[in-house]
Design a protein around this motif. Sequence first.
Motif, PDB file in Angstrom:
ATOM      1  N   MET B   1       0.847  -1.213   0.000  1.00  0.00           N
ATOM      2  CA  MET B   1       0.000   0.000   0.000  1.00  0.00           C
ATOM      3  C   MET B   1       0.870   1.245   0.000  1.00  0.00           C
ATOM      4  O   MET B   1       1.864   1.308   0.737  1.00  0.00           O
ATOM      5  CB  MET B   1      -0.864   0.011   1.260  1.00  0.00           C
ATOM      6  CG  MET B   1      -2.144  -0.782   1.097  1.00  0.00           C
ATOM      7  SD  MET B   1      -3.092  -0.220  -0.339  1.00  0.00           S
ATOM      8  CE  MET B   1      -3.144  -1.738  -1.285  1.00  0.00           C
ATOM      9  N   PRO B   2       0.482   2.235  -0.773  1.00  0.00           N
ATOM     10  CA  PRO B   2       1.262   3.478  -0.760  1.00  0.00           C
ATOM     11  C   PRO B   2       1.135   4.148   0.602  1.00  0.00           C
ATOM     12  O   PRO B   2       0.034   4.339   1.089  1.00  0.00           O
ATOM     13  CB  PRO B   2       0.613   4.324  -1.849  1.00  0.00           C
ATOM     14  CG  PRO B   2      -0.758   3.761  -2.006  1.00  0.00           C
ATOM     15  CD  PRO B   2      -0.695   2.314  -1.625  1.00  0.00           C
ATOM     16  N   GLN B   3       2.218   4.416   1.204  1.00  0.00           N
ATOM     17  CA  GLN B   3       2.166   5.099   2.495  1.00  0.00           C
ATOM     18  C   GLN B   3       2.725   6.501   2.334  1.00  0.00           C
ATOM     19  O   GLN B   3       3.743   6.721   1.703  1.00  0.00           O
ATOM     20  CB  GLN B   3       2.968   4.322   3.545  1.00  0.00           C
ATOM     21  CG  GLN B   3       2.211   3.131   4.096  1.00  0.00           C
ATOM     22  CD  GLN B   3       0.901   3.518   4.781  1.00  0.00           C
ATOM     23  OE1 GLN B   3       0.867   4.478   5.537  1.00  0.00           O
ATOM     24  NE2 GLN B   3      -0.163   2.796   4.513  1.00  0.00           N
ATOM     25  N   ALA B   4       2.008   7.433   2.947  1.00  0.00           N
ATOM     26  CA  ALA B   4       2.419   8.819   2.811  1.00  0.00           C
ATOM     27  C   ALA B   4       3.712   9.047   3.565  1.00  0.00           C
ATOM     28  O   ALA B   4       3.895   8.549   4.658  1.00  0.00           O
ATOM     29  CB  ALA B   4       1.333   9.710   3.370  1.00  0.00           C
ATOM     30  N   GLU B   6       5.101  12.342   3.150  1.00  0.00           N
ATOM     31  CA  GLU B   6       5.248  13.784   3.290  1.00  0.00           C
ATOM     32  C   GLU B   6       4.679  14.257   4.623  1.00  0.00           C
ATOM     33  O   GLU B   6       3.838  13.607   5.225  1.00  0.00           O
ATOM     34  CB  GLU B   6       4.571  14.517   2.116  1.00  0.00           C
ATOM     35  CG  GLU B   6       3.174  15.028   2.404  1.00  0.00           C
ATOM     36  CD  GLU B   6       2.086  14.273   1.669  1.00  0.00           C
ATOM     37  OE1 GLU B   6       2.283  13.062   1.413  1.00  0.00           O
ATOM     38  OE2 GLU B   6       1.059  14.888   1.376  1.00  0.00           O
ATOM     39  N   LEU B   8       2.835  17.471   6.751  1.00  0.00           N
ATOM     40  CA  LEU B   8       1.985  18.645   6.545  1.00  0.00           C
ATOM     41  C   LEU B   8       2.320  19.689   7.591  1.00  0.00           C
ATOM     42  O   LEU B   8       2.560  19.349   8.752  1.00  0.00           O
ATOM     43  CB  LEU B   8       0.507  18.276   6.723  1.00  0.00           C
ATOM     44  CG  LEU B   8      -0.067  17.159   5.880  1.00  0.00           C
ATOM     45  CD1 LEU B   8      -1.468  16.827   6.348  1.00  0.00           C
ATOM     46  CD2 LEU B   8      -0.095  17.600   4.422  1.00  0.00           C
ATOM     47  N   PRO B  25       0.264  12.908   7.603  1.00  0.00           N
ATOM     48  CA  PRO B  25      -1.160  13.045   7.254  1.00  0.00           C
ATOM     49  C   PRO B  25      -2.067  12.106   8.030  1.00  0.00           C
ATOM     50  O   PRO B  25      -3.246  12.391   8.195  1.00  0.00           O
ATOM     51  CB  PRO B  25      -1.200  12.710   5.763  1.00  0.00           C
ATOM     52  CG  PRO B  25       0.190  12.833   5.284  1.00  0.00           C
ATOM     53  CD  PRO B  25       1.090  12.605   6.441  1.00  0.00           C
ATOM     54  N   PHE B  26      -1.537  10.990   8.509  1.00  0.00           N
ATOM     55  CA  PHE B  26      -2.393  10.036   9.211  1.00  0.00           C
ATOM     56  C   PHE B  26      -2.201  10.050  10.725  1.00  0.00           C
ATOM     57  O   PHE B  26      -2.745   9.217  11.418  1.00  0.00           O
ATOM     58  CB  PHE B  26      -2.184   8.623   8.652  1.00  0.00           C
ATOM     59  CG  PHE B  26      -2.787   8.452   7.282  1.00  0.00           C
ATOM     60  CD1 PHE B  26      -4.156   8.287   7.136  1.00  0.00           C
ATOM     61  CD2 PHE B  26      -1.996   8.488   6.148  1.00  0.00           C
ATOM     62  CE1 PHE B  26      -4.722   8.150   5.881  1.00  0.00           C
ATOM     63  CE2 PHE B  26      -2.556   8.354   4.882  1.00  0.00           C
ATOM     64  CZ  PHE B  26      -3.923   8.185   4.752  1.00  0.00           C
ATOM     65  N   LEU B  69      -7.983  13.352  12.866  1.00  0.00           N
ATOM     66  CA  LEU B  69      -6.658  13.501  12.283  1.00  0.00           C
ATOM     67  C   LEU B  69      -6.106  14.859  12.689  1.00  0.00           C
ATOM     68  O   LEU B  69      -6.828  15.867  12.653  1.00  0.00           O
ATOM     69  CB  LEU B  69      -6.728  13.437  10.757  1.00  0.00           C
ATOM     70  CG  LEU B  69      -7.012  12.071  10.135  1.00  0.00           C
ATOM     71  CD1 LEU B  69      -7.125  12.217   8.624  1.00  0.00           C
ATOM     72  CD2 LEU B  69      -5.921  11.074  10.492  1.00  0.00           C
ATOM     73  N   ALA B  71      -4.281  16.597  10.973  1.00  0.00           N
ATOM     74  CA  ALA B  71      -4.368  17.427   9.774  1.00  0.00           C
ATOM     75  C   ALA B  71      -5.681  18.198   9.687  1.00  0.00           C
ATOM     76  O   ALA B  71      -5.748  19.269   9.099  1.00  0.00           O
ATOM     77  CB  ALA B  71      -4.205  16.559   8.526  1.00  0.00           C
TER      78      ALA B  71
END
Lengths: 290, 163
Positions: B1-4, B6, B8, B25-26, B69, B71
């Motif tokens: 799975m693509p994991q963030a 970056e 924020l 982000p998570f 979150l 974010a």
Amino acid sequence: MLKTVPKTYQSPRTVEEAVQAVSQTGAAILAGGTDLMPRWSRNLSPRPAALVDLKRIEQLRGVKLVDGVVRIGACTLMSELEADPLIRAAAPILAQAASRVACPQIRNRATLGGNLCNASPAADTAVPLLILDATLEVASPRSDGVAMREIPVAEFFHGPGRTALQPGEVLTSIRFNPLASGTFSAWDKFGTRPAMEIAVVSVGVVLALARGEVTQARVAYGSVAPVPLRGRKAETVLLGQPMRGEIIDRCVAAARDEISPISDVRASQDYRREIVAVMLRRMLENAASH
Amino acid sequence: MPQATELLDLAFTVNGEPVQLAVSPFSSLLDVLRENLELTGAKRGCGEGECGACSVLLNGKVVNSCLVLAAECAGADVLTIEGLTRAERLHPLQEAFVQHGAVQCGYCTPGMVMAAYGLLLENPSPSEAEVCRALEGNLCRCTGYRKIIDAVLAATNGGPPHD
């Protein structure tokens, strides 16, 4: 993949921006997050490549009466619904269902649209909306922007966690006609404690009577089938009939017949059938003595 | 799975102080409060919104910080249990918890106090039933509910609970 998804967390300000963002590869919609976040922490759902938070879209918030029709923005909170004077007057069963969702902390985050799109057979607000004959307004992606389409709530649920929404679509609002004054309505859910409970079953009824006869009958059930269910057979039994014992017996028998509950950790199939029968009977007897 | 990967930039207010930091982000609000800001009053119990131990106020409304979150909090006003204490003086609601022995192991206490504080902001003189309803999302496994309810009711009888 990350190349086509510029930002993991996005908070669009308009429905058009939201639809565009949701149409990206691997994007998921975030509303209240009260269903999504536990699924991530339990690893039941993968974390999406992009998260589109709808809560900052002003148009998706709040309750309005427009030309006699109640319209609720999809991101309106449960705590807002339970306190809203218009909802309490026009659809007390919806205010009541919203007030019985989980606990204050959840009701301050969970949204009406999220409760529907999560598509749990036990969704508390689904049964009231089914008997209100609500219409869901959906924004769909088009090559030149966004088009709106409508889905009757009775056609929205396709199975546990599955809805009529197509990829890229965003539920924007829920609308219905206020209940006529003098209409009998009731909704209740059953569980082992009043709060923090996923409904073992839930039942809702809307009835109108004129000269002792039922002129309008709507019945719906939750947690008794793969989707929240409208009780068409129970309704047919009631329509045009006087509200008396024998009709109530036949209606309850029809309800037992048209639901298909499962046995799980919270209750057995037989128990669910029995509780639905008891709850529906009490509601109908209440309506009869109204 | 693509994991963030970056981060924020996030600016918000915590207990009246402006805060600026970079978050994943998570990351949940609870993670950021406890790990980045070292505000460990809010507790992680279940991590999925069932127990209320992580309750904080977000823009004046009680929420489970494990279900928010970080974010999402850009520009928001967050109040944690640490923010109730002024100049080392306990808030009258906290004082009432102490006086009524409404604390056993203490793990649920910050969440209980914040849920009660959220209630008193909206309803300064709640009935016992309203107190129970306000605390319905907060679990105490030491079975201390009676004393907790008494403490909240006492705080309302002592006049307005706010500074």
